[in-house]
Design an enzyme around this catalytic site. Structure first.
Site, mmCIF file in Angstrom:
data_model
loop_
_atom_site.group_PDB
_atom_site.id
_atom_site.type_symbol
_atom_site.label_atom_id
_atom_site.label_comp_id
_atom_site.label_asym_id
_atom_site.label_seq_id
_atom_site.Cartn_x
_atom_site.Cartn_y
_atom_site.Cartn_z
ATOM 1 N N TYR A 85 25.102 18.277 -12.688
ATOM 2 C CA TYR A 85 23.798 18.019 -13.320
ATOM 3 C C TYR A 85 23.813 16.667 -14.036
ATOM 4 C CZ TYR A 85 19.441 18.669 -15.784
ATOM 5 O OH TYR A 85 18.155 18.511 -16.226
ATOM 6 N N PHE A 137 -1.716 -2.371 -5.251
ATOM 7 C CA PHE A 137 -1.238 -1.341 -4.342
ATOM 8 C C PHE A 137 -1.748 -0.004 -4.890
ATOM 9 C CE2 PHE A 137 1.570 1.911 -2.695
ATOM 10 C CZ PHE A 137 1.290 1.738 -1.357
ATOM 11 N N THR A 138 -2.077 0.913 -3.997
ATOM 12 C CA THR A 138 -2.777 2.148 -4.369
ATOM 13 C C THR A 138 -2.116 2.887 -5.546
ATOM 14 O OG1 THR A 138 -1.522 3.243 -2.622
ATOM 15 C CG2 THR A 138 -3.745 2.513 -2.069
ATOM 16 N N ASP A 228 7.624 -5.303 -7.965
ATOM 17 C CA ASP A 228 7.659 -4.180 -7.033
ATOM 18 C C ASP A 228 8.598 -4.630 -5.914
ATOM 19 O OD1 ASP A 228 7.286 -2.373 -4.994
ATOM 20 O OD2 ASP A 228 5.161 -2.076 -5.426
ATOM 21 N N LYS A 271 11.884 2.603 1.473
ATOM 22 C CA LYS A 271 11.638 1.475 2.388
ATOM 23 C C LYS A 271 12.939 0.679 2.566
ATOM 24 C CE LYS A 271 7.238 2.459 1.033
ATOM 25 N NZ LYS A 271 6.895 3.460 0.030
ATOM 26 N N ARG A 395 -6.037 0.988 5.933
ATOM 27 C CA ARG A 395 -5.833 0.208 4.717
ATOM 28 C C ARG A 395 -7.085 -0.651 4.522
ATOM 29 N NH1 ARG A 395 -3.242 2.980 1.682
ATOM 30 N NH2 ARG A 395 -1.013 3.032 1.617
ATOM 31 N N PHE A 462 -7.464 8.432 0.321
ATOM 32 C CA PHE A 462 -7.082 8.201 1.715
ATOM 33 C C PHE A 462 -6.107 9.240 2.240
ATOM 34 C CE2 PHE A 462 -2.901 6.475 0.701
ATOM 35 C CZ PHE A 462 -3.079 6.067 -0.612
HETATM 36 C C1 PLP Z 1 4.375 -1.744 -2.216
HETATM 37 C C2 PLP Z 1 4.603 -0.309 -2.597
HETATM 38 N N1 PLP Z 1 4.802 0.007 -3.872
HETATM 39 C C3 PLP Z 1 5.003 1.276 -4.254
HETATM 40 C C4 PLP Z 1 4.979 2.322 -3.368
HETATM 41 C C5 PLP Z 1 5.120 3.746 -3.845
HETATM 42 O O1 PLP Z 1 6.304 4.312 -3.457
HETATM 43 P P1 PLP Z 1 6.466 5.866 -3.071
HETATM 44 O O2 PLP Z 1 5.659 6.134 -1.854
HETATM 45 O O3 PLP Z 1 7.952 5.996 -2.849
HETATM 46 O O4 PLP Z 1 6.021 6.680 -4.226
HETATM 47 C C6 PLP Z 1 4.797 2.027 -2.015
HETATM 48 C C7 PLP Z 1 4.778 3.122 -1.016
HETATM 49 O O5 PLP Z 1 4.095 3.195 -0.067
HETATM 50 C C8 PLP Z 1 4.584 0.682 -1.613
HETATM 51 O O6 PLP Z 1 4.359 0.354 -0.340
#
Ligand code: PLP
Length: 471
Positions: A85, A137-138, A228, A271, A395, A462
Site C-alpha cells: 500500500y 484541451f477539453t 501539459d 500517451k 474534435r 462529446f
Molecule cells: C493534451 C491532453 N491533456 C490531457 C489529457 C487527459 O488525460 P487522461 O485522458 O489520461 O485523463 C489528454 C487526454 O486525452 C490530452 O490529450
C-alpha cells in the site's frame, strides 16, 4: 528503373523505405463487420463513435490514449509489481525516471492525466483567476473552470488556420499574453498552461525558442509555466527535425531542455509513456507539491501510488525509458505523416503540417454544405465507420461544448475529425486501408447530410452525446 511497375512505399516518395522499429510477438485478431452490422452498430451508438463497442470496430483510431502496445520489457516489469500500500519500490523507479528524463523534483502519481489536472488546478487556481494557454484541451479547461478560473487562448493565430504551414503552430503569442496581463493583472494569472504538442490544433509543436522566450517573459511578471507534457516526445521530435541547432540533439536531451524552462507538468502517461493506464503530476515548488500531496490522498490514493497499481507504475517507468529512443519517436511521427501524404495527394483537406499523433481531417472543407451546428466532424466520423469500420473521433463543435456564461454552443474555428494512431499497434498496411476509407467517403461527400443532437450530457458532452440523421 523505368521498367519497374510496382513501387515500395519509400520509392513512391522518392526515398529509401523505413520500417517500424519493432517486431510483433503477440497479436489480437480484428474483424470487419459487414455493412448491415456497421449500420446497426452506429445507429445503436447514437452516431457517436465513443459509444461503439470495441468488437464492432475494425481499425480503431479513436484515440492514442491508453491504446499503446507495451514492450516485452514492460510486460516483464508488470511481474515485478510491488503491491505494498505504501512505499512501493515501483513508485521510486517511476520517481527516478521522471526526475531523470523530465527533470522535475516532486512527483505525485495519479490514475490518469485528468487526475493530475484536477490536483494542479485546485492547488494553484483561485476563484476569479485567468489561465492563459496555447489552445484549450477539453479536460484541462474543465478542471481550470471547476477551480474557479477562466481559460484564455493565447496561441498564435496560425494555429486556428488549418492550411497554415507554420512549423510551430503550437507557439504562444506573447503579445496576446501581454494584453491579458495588462487587462487583468499578473496577480490574477497563476500560471500559463502550456501544452506540447497541442492536441486540439492538430498535434502541433511548440518551438524551443518560444518556450525560452515565454520563460523569460513570465519571469518578468512572476507567473509560473506549467506544461501539459502528455505528448512532449512528439514535440521534441519536431524540434529535432525543424528547429535550427537541434539536429544533433537526442530526443532525451531536447525533452529535458524544454522541461527545464517550465515549473512542472501534468501527464497522461497513457500517451507518450506507452502504457494503458496512469498519470502523474510533477512540480519543482515544494509548497505546491505539498498541497497536491495532501489532495491526492482524498481523490486518487496514497501519494506513493495515486490510483495506480505497483505494476502500472513499473510499466510507466519503463515506458519513459523507451519513449525517448530516437527511432521510436521518428517512426511514430513518420507513420502518421505517411497517411497524411496519401490524403493530401488525393486533395483531401487535412490540417497541415501533419502533427504528432493524428491526422485531423478538416470537416468544414470536407463537407462545406453541412453547417457547423449540424456537426460536420461528428458526421464524418460516423460516415467513416459506416464505410469501413474505422473508428475516429470528433474534435469540433461537440468537443468545444457550451459557453458556461451564455449557454450557447462554442463555435471553434477548427471543425476536425481526428484519426489518432495508437503507438506501436498498426502497420503501414493499416494506414493504406484507412487512407482508402477516407477517400471513399470523400468521393461520395455530396450525398452526405448532417446530424442533430438528441441527448446532451452536462459535462464533456462529446463522450456520451447521441445524434440522429435528419431524414
Ligand atoms: C493534451 C491532453 N491533456 C490531457 C489529457 C487527459 O488525460 P487522461 O485522458 O489520461 O485523463 C489528454 C487526454 O486525452 C490530452 O490529450
Amino acid at each position: 528503373m523505368s521498367h519497374m511497375k510496382f513501387k515500395t512505399m519509400g520509392q513512391q516518395f522518392g526515398r529509401r523505405s523505413w520500417a517500424e522499429p519493432w517486431k510483433i510477438k503477440m497479436v489480437e485478431p480484428i474483424h470487419l463487420l459487414k455493412a448491415e452490422g456497421r449500420k446497426a452498430a452506429i445507429e445503436a451508438a447514437g452516431y457517436n463513435t465513443f459509444l461503439l463497442k470495441s468488437e464492432e470496430v475494425y481499425i480503431d483510431l479513436l484515440t492514442d490514449s491508453g491504446t499503446s502496445a507495451m514492450s516485452d520489457r514492460q510486460w516483464a516489469g508488470m511481474m515485478l509489481g510491488d503491491e505494498a500500500y505504501a512505499g512501493s519500490k515501483n513508485f521510486y523507479h517511476l520517481e527516478d525516471a521522471i526526475q531523470k528524463y523530465y527533470g522535475y523534483q516532486h512527483i505525485i502519481p495519479t490514475h490518469q492525466g485528468r487526475g493530475a489536472e484536477h490536483l494542479i488546478s485546485q492547488a494553484v487556481i483561485q476563484k476569479g483567476d485567468y489561465i492563459p494557454g496555447n489552445m484549450y484541451f477539453t479536460t484541462t479547461r474543465l478542471h481550470q473552470e471547476l477551480a474557479g478560473g477562466t481559460f484564455v487562448d493565447v496561441i498564435i493565430d496560425e494555429a486556428h488556420n488549418p492550411t497554415s504551414h507554420h512549423p510551430f503552430k503550437g507557439n504562444v503569442d506573447l503579445d496576446k499574453l501581454k494584453t491579458l496581463i495588462d487587462k487583468v493583472g499578473a496577480e490574477k494569472i497563476p500560471y500559463v498552461s502550456l501544452a506540447g504538442t497541442v492536441n486540439m490544433a492538430g498535434g502541433q509543436p511548440v518551438s524551443m525558442a518560444n518556450v525560452k522566450a515565454l520563460r523569460a517573459f513570465c519571469n518578468q511578471h512572476g507567473i509560473r509555466v506549467y506544461l501539459d507534457a502528455t505528448r512532449m516526445v512528439e514535440n521534441a521530435f519536431f524540434i529535432q527535425e525543424r528547429e535550427e541547432g537541434y539536429k544533433n540533439h537526442s530526443i532525451a536531451q531536447i525533452l529535458r531542455e524544454f522541461c527545464d524552462y517550465t515549473d512542472g507538468a501534468w501527464m497522461s502517461a497513457k500517451k507518450d509513456n506507452l502504457v494503458n493506464i496512469g498519470g502523474w503530476l510533477a512540480v519543482n515548488d515544494p509548497v505546491v507539491a505539498e498541497k497536491a500531496r495532501n489532495m491526492v490522498v482524498v481523490y486518487e490514493g496514497l501519494h506513493t501510488y495515486g490510483g495506480m497499481a505497483g505494476r502500472d507504475m513499473e510499466a510507466v517507468a519503463l515506458g519513459i525509458e523507451e519513449m525517448v529512443d530516437d527511432d521510436h519517436a521518428a517512426s511514430r511521427v513518420r507513420q502518421i505523416r505517411y497517411l497524411g501524404k496519401l490524403l493530401l495527394d488525393w486533395d483531401i483537406p487535412i490540417v497541415e503540417p501533419v502533427g504528432g499523433h493524428a491526422i485531423f481531417v478538416d470537416a468544414k472543407r470536407f463537407y462545406p454544405h453541412i453547417p457547423q451546428d449540424q456537426f460536420p466532424a461528428q458526421t464524418l466520423a460516423a460516415m467513416l465507420y459506416l464505410d469501413s469500420g474505422v473508428r475516429s473521433m470528433e474534435r469540433g463543435i461537440v468537443s468545444a461544448g457550451r459557453d458556461p456564461k451564455t449557454g450557447d454552443h462554442r463555435y471553434p474555428a477548427l471543425e476536425l475529425t481526428r484519426l489518432t494512431i495508437p503507438r506501436r499497434v498498426y502497420t503501414q498496411a493499416h494506414m493504406d486501408v484507412v487512407a482508402e476509407a477516407v477517400k471513399s467517403i470523400y468521393d461520395t461527400r455530396d450525398q452526405t447530410t448532417g446530424l442533430r443532437m438528441v441527448y446532451e450530457p452536462e459535462y464533456l458532452r462529446f463522450f456520451q452525446a447521441r445524434f440522429e440523421p435528419f431524414e
